[in-house]
Design an enzyme around this catalytic site. Structure first.
Site, PDB file in Angstrom:
ATOM      1  N   HIS A   1       6.960   6.693  10.618  1.00  0.00           N
ATOM      2  CA  HIS A   1       6.220   6.513   9.296  1.00  0.00           C
ATOM      3  C   HIS A   1       5.537   7.800   8.729  1.00  0.00           C
ATOM      4  CE1 HIS A   1       4.586   4.913   5.752  1.00  0.00           C
ATOM      5  NE2 HIS A   1       3.657   3.946   6.489  1.00  0.00           N
TER       6      HIS A   1
ATOM      7  N   LYS B   1      22.538  -9.210  -2.119  1.00  0.00           N
ATOM      8  CA  LYS B   1      23.926  -9.662  -2.393  1.00  0.00           C
ATOM      9  C   LYS B   1      24.903  -8.873  -1.261  1.00  0.00           C
ATOM     10  CE  LYS B   1      23.768  -9.481  -7.233  1.00  0.00           C
ATOM     11  NZ  LYS B   1      22.546  -8.355  -7.667  1.00  0.00           N
TER      12      LYS B   1
ATOM     13  N   ARG C   1       0.889  -1.181  -0.002  1.00  0.00           N
ATOM     14  CA  ARG C   1      -0.165  -0.031   0.102  1.00  0.00           C
ATOM     15  C   ARG C   1       0.948   1.109   0.008  1.00  0.00           C
ATOM     16  NH1 ARG C   1      -2.974   1.361   3.947  1.00  0.00           N
ATOM     17  NH2 ARG C   1      -1.854  -0.230   5.241  1.00  0.00           N
ATOM     18  N   THR C   2       1.843   1.132   1.024  1.00  0.00           N
ATOM     19  CA  THR C   2       2.766   2.277   0.776  1.00  0.00           C
ATOM     20  C   THR C   2       3.432   2.613  -0.401  1.00  0.00           C
ATOM     21  OG1 THR C   2       3.070   2.132   3.229  1.00  0.00           O
ATOM     22  CG2 THR C   2       4.595   3.638   2.102  1.00  0.00           C
TER      23      THR C   2
ATOM     24  N   ARG D   1      11.882   2.279   2.633  1.00  0.00           N
ATOM     25  CA  ARG D   1      11.224   1.539   3.502  1.00  0.00           C
ATOM     26  C   ARG D   1      12.343   0.318   4.062  1.00  0.00           C
ATOM     27  NH1 ARG D   1       5.824   0.863   5.583  1.00  0.00           N
ATOM     28  NH2 ARG D   1       5.329  -1.091   6.548  1.00  0.00           N
TER      29      ARG D   1
END
Ligand SMILES: [Zn+2]
Lengths: 145, 308
Positions: free
Chosen positions: B133, B84, B55-56, B105
């Site tokens: 957030h 990696k 959603r974000t 995020r």
């Protein structure tokens, strides 16, 4: 009291609270040097009752933030030609970088090599020194006694 | 107000005036979306999602596409260079050559801050573990502004898990900076708002705080009811959970005597804390709240890119 020769040119860290002498000795890595050093423990003291003392026959670089963090009561004497040429006190540092880890296991500073753990002092009560992490805002505590 | 090149890591990075300038622009964008459809032409947003949050991510992508810009990025760390072993600092330095603005995020707390230290393009925190957030907070503020005109003189109830909910922490710390906001905290004893946040908003901003375990105590008084999810695993024992869970579920009955113009908000996704019977009530704005997330992210990015 046991006799220890005074030093000619170097550093004396005095008024260390008992127990902190060993910590400072280890942090300064004084066990692995080739010049004369001495750690005196539980020496009678007017100011503290008992104290630790470190004598270093060499002018090494001292990280004052690190010393202030371990014990903010200490006095640093710089010795030249057998005399004290300079006296210094240390404070609990207001900002510290790279001296200790963040207590928050989820903090990025514990997992990314480019994140140097950096903190701001929020409470300087010696029994519960409180630092706030500049990355995650969590608190990390220290006890000097 | 010029915010070009700034990072948004924590809502406190911006002054109230700066926050308001973003909200004002977002209000305008919502009114007249087409006017802004070429605003970010030629600009690229990088979406660096080290953990999935569909959603974000979609909200950010939609926001950039609606302004005529482009997006690139990855949706979880298994498909990215992180798998990696590349450090976040190196990744952001590389991304600086690929994009004009980035949203990150990441499960580690403080990660967005670290990224911002190695970036000359604006970095937006899209959620860093349990820490911050900020674009959710901006979304909440926009929703309040759209319905209440001004963000001031409001009684705000926050209900549910106030201990672990970062959405709630961030909203409280930000709302407290506005004029005359009083907080009504509704939660089971085990999930109360942490003391340090309470102290912080009381000391710094003189906010008034009222705490209770019963939603009924406050539901008829408040202007805003912000619901959050209570997770079963947050309870010490199953017995407590079963005993308490119904008292934190919002039903049509419970709001029968609430203010006519109360707003019922929720950061979504919800599980069962708001009964579906509430959805049709005109006071329920949580779906619109989710839509507002796009407008506020548009406004934020436009400001940080310096195109308005
Ligand atoms: Zn930290």
């Amino acid at each position: 009291m046991l006799e220890v020769t005074s030093i000619n040119c170097g550093i004396v860290i005095d008024h260390i609270n008992c127990g902190n002498g060993q910590k400072i000795f280890e942090k300064l890595n004084l066990g692995n040097v080739d010049f004369p050093v001495v750690l005196l423990m539980n020496v009678p003291s007017k100011k503290l009752g008992k104290k630790d003392i470190i004598k270093i026959e060499n002018k090494i670089d001292l990280n004052l933030d690190m010393l202030g963090l371990i014990d903010s009561d200490i006095t640093i004497n710089i010795i030249e030609n057998g005399n004290i040429s300079k006296k210094m006190n240390v404070d609990i540092p207001k900002k510290v970088s790279g001296l200790f880890k963040c207590e928050n296991p989820r903090c990025i500073s514990n997992s990314d090599i480019y994140a140097t753990p950096t903190f701001t002092l929020v409470n300087k009560n010696k029994n519960k020194i409180k630092y706030q992490c500049n990355y995650c805002d969590d608190f990390t505590y220290f006890n000097q006694r | 107000m010029n915010l070009k090149g700034r990072h948004l890591i924590d809502p406190n990075d911006f002054t109230i005036d700066e926050l308001n300038s973003i909200l004002d622009l977002a209000v305008d964008m919502k009114k007249d979306l087409s006017r802004y459809s070429n605003l970010c032409k030629g600009k690229i947003l990088a979406t660096l999602f080290y953990e999935p949050s569909t959603r974000t991510r979609l909200s950010f992508e939609s926001a950039m596409l609606r302004m005529g810009g482009n997006v690139l990025g990855f949706a979880d760390s298994t498909t990215s260079s992180a798998s990696k072993g590349e450090s976040l600092s190196d990744t952001i330095r590389v991304i600086n050559g690929y994009a004009d603005i980035a949203v990150i995020r990441h499960p580690k707390e403080g990660s967005a801050k670290l990224a911002s230290e190695h970036s000359y393009i604006s970095v937006i925190n899209g959620g860093d573990g349990g820490h911050q957030h900020p674009t959710q907070t901006l979304t909440d503020l926009l929703t309040i502004k759209l319905y209440k005109d001004n963000i001031e003189n409001l009684k705000v109830a926050l209900c549910g898990d106030l201990k672990y909910g970062r959405t709630v922490h961030s909203l409280i710390k930000t709302l407290a900076r506005y004029n005359n906001i009083s907080f009504y905290l509704v939660s089971p004893n085990q999930l109360k708002l942490p003391e340090y946040i309470k102290e912080n908003v009381k000391e710094k901003y003189n906010a008034t705080i009222f705490e209770t375990e019963n939603l009924e105590d406050v539901i008829n008084e408040v202007d805003i009811l912000y619901m959050t999810r209570i997770q079963r695993e947050r309870f010490f024992n199953e017995e407590d959970y079963l005993k308490l869970k119904n008292s934190y579920i919002l039903t049509k009955d419970k709001i029968s005597k609430s203010k006519e113009n109360m707003l019922i908000m929720h950061p979504l996704p919800r599980v069962n804390e708001i009964d579906s019977s509430v959805d049709s009530d005109k006071r329920a704005v949580y779906f619109e709240q989710a839509h507002n997330g796009v407008f506020v992210r548009m406004a934020l990015m436009a400001k940080l890119l310096g195109v308005v």
